[in-house]
Structures are given as C-alpha cells and as structure tokens.
Design a protein around this motif. Structure first.
Motif, mmCIF file in Angstrom:
data_model
loop_
_atom_site.group_PDB
_atom_site.id
_atom_site.type_symbol
_atom_site.label_atom_id
_atom_site.label_comp_id
_atom_site.label_asym_id
_atom_site.label_seq_id
_atom_site.Cartn_x
_atom_site.Cartn_y
_atom_site.Cartn_z
ATOM 1 N N LEU A 193 -17.177 57.803 -6.269
ATOM 2 C CA LEU A 193 -17.834 59.090 -6.115
ATOM 3 C C LEU A 193 -17.696 59.587 -4.686
ATOM 4 C CD1 LEU A 193 -21.178 58.285 -7.977
ATOM 5 C CD2 LEU A 193 -19.108 59.288 -8.956
ATOM 6 N N ALA A 194 -17.571 60.894 -4.537
ATOM 7 C CA ALA A 194 -17.604 61.539 -3.222
ATOM 8 C C ALA A 194 -18.937 62.261 -3.105
ATOM 9 C CB ALA A 194 -16.446 62.512 -3.077
ATOM 10 N N VAL A 195 -19.708 61.923 -2.087
ATOM 11 C CA VAL A 195 -21.028 62.512 -1.875
ATOM 12 C C VAL A 195 -20.944 63.471 -0.692
ATOM 13 C CG1 VAL A 195 -23.457 62.060 -1.403
ATOM 14 C CG2 VAL A 195 -22.115 60.408 -2.732
ATOM 15 N N LEU A 196 -21.190 64.750 -0.943
ATOM 16 C CA LEU A 196 -21.078 65.793 0.072
ATOM 17 C C LEU A 196 -22.424 66.485 0.204
ATOM 18 C CD1 LEU A 196 -17.623 67.227 -1.080
ATOM 19 C CD2 LEU A 196 -18.068 65.400 0.575
ATOM 20 N N ILE A 197 -22.990 66.468 1.415
ATOM 21 C CA ILE A 197 -24.376 66.896 1.634
ATOM 22 C C ILE A 197 -24.412 68.087 2.588
ATOM 23 C CG2 ILE A 197 -26.657 66.138 2.409
ATOM 24 C CD1 ILE A 197 -25.443 63.197 2.086
ATOM 25 N N ASP A 198 -25.162 69.089 2.203
ATOM 26 C CA ASP A 198 -25.369 70.283 3.018
ATOM 27 C C ASP A 198 -26.642 70.088 3.842
ATOM 28 O OD1 ASP A 198 -25.733 72.792 4.051
ATOM 29 O OD2 ASP A 198 -26.078 73.790 2.132
ATOM 30 N N ALA A 199 -26.485 69.692 5.108
ATOM 31 C CA ALA A 199 -27.650 69.385 5.947
ATOM 32 C C ALA A 199 -28.529 70.605 6.179
ATOM 33 C CB ALA A 199 -27.202 68.807 7.289
ATOM 34 N N ASP A 200 -27.945 71.798 6.176
ATOM 35 C CA ASP A 200 -28.721 73.018 6.385
ATOM 36 C C ASP A 200 -29.661 73.292 5.225
ATOM 37 O OD1 ASP A 200 -27.738 73.976 8.912
ATOM 38 O OD2 ASP A 200 -25.844 74.407 7.912
ATOM 39 N N SER B 161 -18.072 56.044 -2.451
ATOM 40 C CA SER B 161 -17.078 55.540 -1.503
ATOM 41 C C SER B 161 -16.874 56.486 -0.323
ATOM 42 C CB SER B 161 -15.741 55.303 -2.207
ATOM 43 O OG SER B 161 -15.210 56.502 -2.711
ATOM 44 N N VAL B 162 -17.212 57.766 -0.503
ATOM 45 C CA VAL B 162 -17.188 58.743 0.586
ATOM 46 C C VAL B 162 -18.562 59.386 0.657
ATOM 47 C CG1 VAL B 162 -16.280 60.963 1.361
ATOM 48 C CG2 VAL B 162 -14.713 59.221 0.498
ATOM 49 N N LYS B 163 -19.159 59.372 1.844
ATOM 50 C CA LYS B 163 -20.466 60.015 2.054
ATOM 51 C C LYS B 163 -20.374 60.827 3.337
ATOM 52 C CE LYS B 163 -22.613 56.021 1.892
ATOM 53 N NZ LYS B 163 -23.688 54.998 1.955
ATOM 54 N N ARG B 164 -20.505 62.144 3.206
ATOM 55 C CA ARG B 164 -20.410 63.017 4.369
ATOM 56 C C ARG B 164 -21.549 64.027 4.349
ATOM 57 N NH1 ARG B 164 -13.864 64.397 4.066
ATOM 58 N NH2 ARG B 164 -13.166 62.222 4.194
ATOM 59 N N VAL B 165 -22.049 64.347 5.546
ATOM 60 C CA VAL B 165 -23.089 65.368 5.674
ATOM 61 C C VAL B 165 -22.608 66.392 6.695
ATOM 62 C CG1 VAL B 165 -24.356 63.957 7.377
ATOM 63 C CG2 VAL B 165 -25.525 65.806 6.153
ATOM 64 N N TYR B 166 -22.774 67.670 6.356
ATOM 65 C CA TYR B 166 -22.195 68.764 7.132
ATOM 66 C C TYR B 166 -23.286 69.573 7.819
ATOM 67 C CZ TYR B 166 -18.085 67.593 4.412
ATOM 68 O OH TYR B 166 -17.027 66.904 3.838
ATOM 69 N N GLY B 167 -23.073 69.857 9.101
ATOM 70 C CA GLY B 167 -24.030 70.673 9.824
ATOM 71 C C GLY B 167 -23.590 70.901 11.257
ATOM 72 N N ASP B 168 -24.308 71.780 11.927
ATOM 73 C CA ASP B 168 -24.095 72.022 13.355
ATOM 74 C C ASP B 168 -25.140 71.187 14.088
ATOM 75 O OD1 ASP B 168 -23.878 72.888 15.928
ATOM 76 O OD2 ASP B 168 -23.977 75.036 15.467
ATOM 77 N N ILE C 244 -22.751 66.907 -5.172
ATOM 78 C CA ILE C 244 -23.006 67.998 -4.230
ATOM 79 C C ILE C 244 -24.511 68.095 -4.024
ATOM 80 C CG2 ILE C 244 -22.714 70.457 -3.750
ATOM 81 C CD1 ILE C 244 -20.320 70.434 -5.660
ATOM 82 N N VAL C 245 -24.944 67.786 -2.814
ATOM 83 C CA VAL C 245 -26.374 67.759 -2.516
ATOM 84 C C VAL C 245 -26.719 69.031 -1.752
ATOM 85 C CG1 VAL C 245 -28.260 66.397 -1.556
ATOM 86 C CG2 VAL C 245 -26.182 65.247 -2.363
ATOM 87 N N SER C 246 -27.192 70.022 -2.484
ATOM 88 C CA SER C 246 -27.511 71.332 -1.909
ATOM 89 C C SER C 246 -28.184 72.188 -2.961
ATOM 90 C CB SER C 246 -26.230 72.026 -1.418
ATOM 91 O OG SER C 246 -26.527 73.306 -0.898
ATOM 92 N N SER C 247 -28.966 73.142 -2.509
ATOM 93 C CA SER C 247 -29.564 74.129 -3.421
ATOM 94 C C SER C 247 -28.872 75.483 -3.290
ATOM 95 C CB SER C 247 -31.057 74.290 -3.103
ATOM 96 O OG SER C 247 -31.723 73.057 -3.137
ATOM 97 N N ASP C 248 -27.748 75.509 -2.579
ATOM 98 C CA ASP C 248 -27.053 76.752 -2.238
ATOM 99 C C ASP C 248 -26.126 77.186 -3.366
ATOM 100 O OD1 ASP C 248 -25.639 78.830 -1.068
ATOM 101 O OD2 ASP C 248 -25.521 77.846 0.883
ATOM 102 N N SER C 249 -26.359 78.366 -3.899
ATOM 103 C CA SER C 249 -25.541 78.871 -4.998
ATOM 104 C C SER C 249 -24.104 79.171 -4.584
ATOM 105 C CB SER C 249 -26.172 80.135 -5.586
ATOM 106 O OG SER C 249 -26.226 81.170 -4.608
#
Length: 245
Positions: free
Chosen positions: A8-15, A36-43, A98-103
């Motif tokens: 699984l690829a886990v992609l997280i929207d930190a915002d 196997s892939v876990k990434r979180v995106y943000g500034d 996809i970990v986010s509530s963003d449409s």
C-alpha cells in the motif's frame, strides 16, 4: 479481498489532517496490507504543522516539503497528486490510502481506480460525497479514534444505536435487505462477509461503527430483522431475512 502482504502507498495531506489522528489511521491501514510507502505533504515552515514532524518521525513517515510559493494555492496537494501518479505507474501497489478530507482528490481517486487499484480514503464527516464515492472504501476518522485509549477524539464518536431506532432508518434497512437478497442462495441464506462487501461497493462510507457496532454481525443481530448464525464446519457467518424464513 485485501491480503496482509498487499503493498500500500499511504499519502497524507498534513494541511487537512491532524497528526494526533495518524496512529489510529495506520492501525486501520494495517488490516488492508503493508504500508510500504508512507509520505506526508506540507509546508513545514508553517508553525501549525510543526507537530507533524515529530509524528512523522515516530511513525516512520517521510515528510515531503512543499513550499507555498503563492498564497491561497495549495502546492502540497499538487505534489501529492504527482507522487501518486508516479507510484501508480510503477505497478507495485495493490492499494492507495489517501488521508484527507479535501474534495480536490476526487479525480485522483477515480484515476487510480481506473487502473484496477483499490483506493482507501480517510477523512472527516464533512468530506464531500463526491470524494467519498470516488474511493472503494472511505472511513471516518472519529470511528478510528474511538477505539484507541491514548487519543482524545476531536469528533464525538457514534454511540451504539438500539435496534428499534435502527429499524426506523429506512436507508440502512433497505441497504441490508437488498444486499442480503442479492448475495443469498436459493434457500435465502447469504454469507455475511459477501453482504458487507456488496454494501461497501454501493456505499463506500458504510461502516457498522457509524451505528456504534464494532462488527457488522453485531449490528445485524441487534437490528432484529435477520436470522444470523455461524456456518457449521466453518465458512464464517450466514444471514437470512426473517421474511424469507
């Protein structure tokens, strides 16, 4: 059906998601395969995201720095989408989380599914219906938090709903009866696991925990409209509409 060795690829929207929720999310994801892939995106120059760096370290998640070069433009979302497509084209992954509530991720979820890859969404109850329905399965964050003693939920988790009140929920009753009928053999009995799978396909955010029940079998017993029993000699649980008895 998901297997423990599925990648699984886990992609997280930190915002869009608090770091306090990620432990519960990863516990749930472990049921579907190996992250196997876990990434979180943000500034990470934003003070409000600083807590994410510690959480990322503790859960071995790769922080992806994306500076917000223009105010009001979410560069992190774009970075997440680009990475998702790069990972998709490797052909390595059975599923994306996809970990986010963003449409804004609605089209991404649809595109991944077009490749025959499963999409698991995780977000708040305010998540747009379009994004929820674009996923194969969508889980509300408060349902996961309610099972962990070390996390104080930010949303009130649903309390266990009694049978009479559930029987008044026409949407739930129709969904159950339709899918029990659709999965049943000539004698009217249906495998409950198959029923649950069909319900998820029709309504990706269906989860017995929305009514306060940890398992679908507990909900079905309590609603009182079905006969439910364990199959003789294994084979899981089977269910039959009492009207068909």
């Amino acid at each position: 059906m998901a297997q423990p060795n599925d990648l699984l690829a886990v992609l997280i929207d930190a915002d869009n998601v608090s770091q306090t929720r990620i432990g519960a999310v990863l516990d749930e994801i472990a049921k579907y395969g190996t992250a196997s892939v876990k990434r979180v995106y943000g500034d990470w120059s934003k003070e409000r995201l600083h807590g994410w760096l510690g959480a990322a370290r503790d859960h071995v998640i790769q922080p992806v720095q994306q500076l917000e070069n223009v105010s009001g433009k979410n560069a992190s979302d774009i970075a997440l989408i680009i990475d998702a497509m790069d990972l998709l084209h490797t052909g390595r992954f059975s599923g994306f989380c996809i970990v986010s509530s963003d449409s804004d991720f609605t089209r991404l979820a649809s595109r991944i599914r077009e490749e025959g890859v499963t999409v698991y969404g995780f977000g708040a109850r305010t998540t747009a219906e379009a994004f929820r329905n674009a996923c194969d399965q969508f889980t509300y964050l408060d349902l996961l938090e309610s099972a962990r003693q070390d996390v104080a939920p930010t949303d009130a988790a649903p309390k266990r709903m009694p049978g009479p009140k559930m029987r008044g929920d026409t949407t739930l009753v129709t969904l159950l009866r339709t899918n029990v009928s659709g999965a049943s053999s000539d004698d009217g009995w249906a495998n409950l696991a198959v029923v649950g799978s069909l319900m998820r396909k029709q309504q990706p955010d269906f989860d017995s925990r929305n009514w306060g029940y940890a398992k679908l079998s507990d909900l079905v017993r309590e609603i009182g409209l079905f006969t439910i029993e364990t199959n003789q000699g294994g084979g899981g649980v089977r269910v039959r509409d009492k009207r068909k008895a």
